[in-house]
Motif scaffolding. Sequence first.
Motif, PDB file in Angstrom:
ATOM      1  N   ILE A   1     -29.013  36.410  16.098  1.00  0.00           N
ATOM      2  CA  ILE A   1     -30.310  36.946  15.517  1.00  0.00           C
ATOM      3  C   ILE A   1     -31.419  35.517  15.439  1.00  0.00           C
ATOM      4  O   ILE A   1     -30.934  34.901  15.069  1.00  0.00           O
ATOM      5  N   SER A   2     -32.432  36.008  15.975  1.00  0.00           N
ATOM      6  CA  SER A   2     -33.535  34.865  15.710  1.00  0.00           C
ATOM      7  C   SER A   2     -34.328  35.079  14.567  1.00  0.00           C
ATOM      8  O   SER A   2     -34.651  36.581  14.216  1.00  0.00           O
ATOM      9  N   PHE A   3     -34.347  34.314  13.478  1.00  0.00           N
ATOM     10  CA  PHE A   3     -35.321  34.548  12.203  1.00  0.00           C
ATOM     11  C   PHE A   3     -36.593  33.979  12.402  1.00  0.00           C
ATOM     12  O   PHE A   3     -36.980  32.736  12.140  1.00  0.00           O
ATOM     13  N   ASN A   4     -37.264  34.952  13.018  1.00  0.00           N
ATOM     14  CA  ASN A   4     -38.665  34.607  13.265  1.00  0.00           C
ATOM     15  C   ASN A   4     -39.606  35.073  11.817  1.00  0.00           C
ATOM     16  O   ASN A   4     -40.412  34.006  11.651  1.00  0.00           O
ATOM     17  N   LYS A   5     -39.412  35.858  11.271  1.00  0.00           N
ATOM     18  CA  LYS A   5     -40.098  35.848   9.957  1.00  0.00           C
ATOM     19  C   LYS A   5     -39.267  35.906   8.660  1.00  0.00           C
ATOM     20  O   LYS A   5     -38.312  36.302   8.407  1.00  0.00           O
ATOM     21  N   VAL A   6     -39.538  34.492   8.178  1.00  0.00           N
ATOM     22  CA  VAL A   6     -38.761  33.944   7.210  1.00  0.00           C
ATOM     23  C   VAL A   6     -39.709  34.058   5.767  1.00  0.00           C
ATOM     24  O   VAL A   6     -40.756  33.380   5.516  1.00  0.00           O
ATOM     25  N   VAL A   7     -39.144  34.741   4.793  1.00  0.00           N
ATOM     26  CA  VAL A   7     -39.730  34.705   3.596  1.00  0.00           C
ATOM     27  C   VAL A   7     -39.264  33.561   2.647  1.00  0.00           C
ATOM     28  O   VAL A   7     -37.783  33.446   2.585  1.00  0.00           O
ATOM     29  N   LEU A   8     -39.863  32.471   2.174  1.00  0.00           N
ATOM     30  CA  LEU A   8     -39.570  31.113   1.453  1.00  0.00           C
ATOM     31  C   LEU A   8     -39.942  31.605   0.016  1.00  0.00           C
ATOM     32  O   LEU A   8     -41.338  31.349  -0.343  1.00  0.00           O
ATOM     33  N   ALA A   9     -38.940  31.749  -1.092  1.00  0.00           N
ATOM     34  CA  ALA A   9     -39.454  31.613  -2.265  1.00  0.00           C
ATOM     35  C   ALA A   9     -39.576  30.387  -3.078  1.00  0.00           C
ATOM     36  O   ALA A   9     -38.354  29.599  -2.883  1.00  0.00           O
ATOM     37  N   LEU A  10     -40.595  30.106  -3.410  1.00  0.00           N
ATOM     38  CA  LEU A  10     -40.775  28.800  -4.088  1.00  0.00           C
ATOM     39  C   LEU A  10     -40.729  28.863  -5.377  1.00  0.00           C
ATOM     40  O   LEU A  10     -41.583  29.787  -6.302  1.00  0.00           O
ATOM     41  N   ASP A  11     -40.088  28.048  -6.272  1.00  0.00           N
ATOM     42  CA  ASP A  11     -40.268  28.133  -7.967  1.00  0.00           C
ATOM     43  C   ASP A  11     -40.941  26.906  -8.490  1.00  0.00           C
ATOM     44  O   ASP A  11     -40.961  26.625  -9.617  1.00  0.00           O
TER      45      ASP A  11
END
Length: 626
Positions: free
Chosen positions: A491-501
């Motif tokens: 699987i290619s991870f094209n859409k990546v959600v990056l949670a920042l705190d």
Amino acid sequence: MSKDPYQHEKSLSDVHESVEISKGKSKIKKILSFFGPAYLISVGYMDPGNWATDLAGGSQFGYALLWVLLMSNIMALLLQSLCTRLGIVRRKDLAQCNRETYPKRMNFVLYILAEIAIAACDLAEVLGMAIGLNLLFGIDILWGVLISFADTFLIMYLQKLGMRKMELFIIGLITMIGMCFMVEMFLVQPDFGEVMTGFIPSLPNSAALYIAIGIIGATVMPHNLYLHSALVQTRKIDRDDHSIRKALKYNFFDSAIALNLAFLVNAAILILASAAFHKNGMHDVADLEDAYHLLGKTLGTDLAPKLFAVALILAGQSSTVTGTLAGQIVMEGYLRLRISPTLRRIITRLLAIIPAVLVILIAGESQVGSLLIFSQVILSMQLAFAVIPLIHFVSDKEKMGNFVIKPYMQILAWLIAIIIAVLNIKLVYEEISTWIIKYDILWLTVLLILGAAGMIVLLIMTFIYPILHKNRAIVLDVHPPFEDLKFDEPISFNKVVLALDYSTSDTKAVQYALSIANTNSHFILVHIVESAGVKYTGESTDDLESRQDLERLQKYAHFFSDRAYQVNFELGYNNRVASIAKICEQYEADLLIVGSHGHTGVKDFVFGETVNKLRHAVKIPVFIAQ
């Protein structure tokens, strides 16, 4: 020795081979490295369930049944030594060996019986501890039963400390029990010349036979056979014949010392009952409460009954430690099912507490003694189903190789199995007959008769199945066949959600995000605002913290856009898990990357723990950057 063809899980995997054997040091230290497992076993031989039979034997027949205690101890020593041989040589516990030998349906029944035995044993320990608390502090039996639930947390703590610390804890409790009875012996001052006559075999009447059966049934416990075969595997030994022989030798020493200590405690109870009650014409003392109250009157001191109650509480507490371990072994061995030790402990304790509470609420505290005896009858019914397979396994030349037991040992073991089976069948017959006459209910009579018949059929099958199918290898479906698995393209991870705190963990999260990036990567940067205003309104608020959070998120976005990545950014509000999950779904993301916030334990409780909840809330892979 032939190579074992079976794949298997390790017994008590969290402590498997966790105790190093001292090498290159003194012989004493090496021997002491093996000492410990048998002490966890020995507490089962001196638990509150044994006390009633010992008291009844001593008060009714004086010292006459001491030989029965000695005989049952010798039987126990032989059976426990067979368990250590099975665990050390085959590196499997009794439950695992059963699973690879018997068919699935039969194994399931054997598993249920083993669980019932553990629950029955735990029931005796719960009642014993509750009675001890009642006698010593005046706490109601019902509350004592409920208080016993608290030892769940003690077990959790001991398991975290490791096997060696747990063994030392149990040895400490056994030592205190022994000291209590040493003082009791000093107070009662028995005639040791008369005591020695009790080791001459004799049965005054049929009632003595009944109590003798009860003593044997209460002494040798089925869950101890499962437990010992697994506990010996906590020692890390070399696999050559010389090292295995040494391990067998030293574990026999461990068993001999520990079980003889248990024998001395049981003998002390019987001697105490004989000297304090039988000699004074009190021949019907079998209840723990009666013994407690009569000790003070007979010996003229309050110390004797108080020590009796303290020893009873210690016996109940020490015995309960082994219940969880035994339950874990049979569940993993038969079902290959692993659950949280905490949940396992709670389930085991509830199975003991619920019947006790129901009996107390419905029939009153006067029936607690009957419930204690009932638990011992249940244990007696299960014993042969553990002993017979054990003898089959250690007599198997193909599996045990050079360590198969000798023919004379096989004859002796089968003789013990026959004695146990016959005596326990007689005990069960007597109890069922009593219940049928007492209650005189048709459906209950039919149920008891069918149940007894089914147990006899299962007992016969347990004996003959390994003989009829000696060369049949049962294939264990531990994992699905490899050829049935289907692997899709990566699987290619094209859409990546990056949670920042906005903590130091963000650096790691960004680094990992860039390491998996490709030319088509689309990053969605997320930060959750948790200001006081947001907490109050439950939605977006144009306060100072929200504005500053947005400004920082824009800086992160510029960092990714400067490197030619497509980027979006979103602020979420109030509920971290729900907001992040909603954004993942909104953007149809392929992957979620979260940073590890760097705090555990109490801080997780104070600040909140997000990662585990997120794993269950989203339907995409979660990457934890730490």
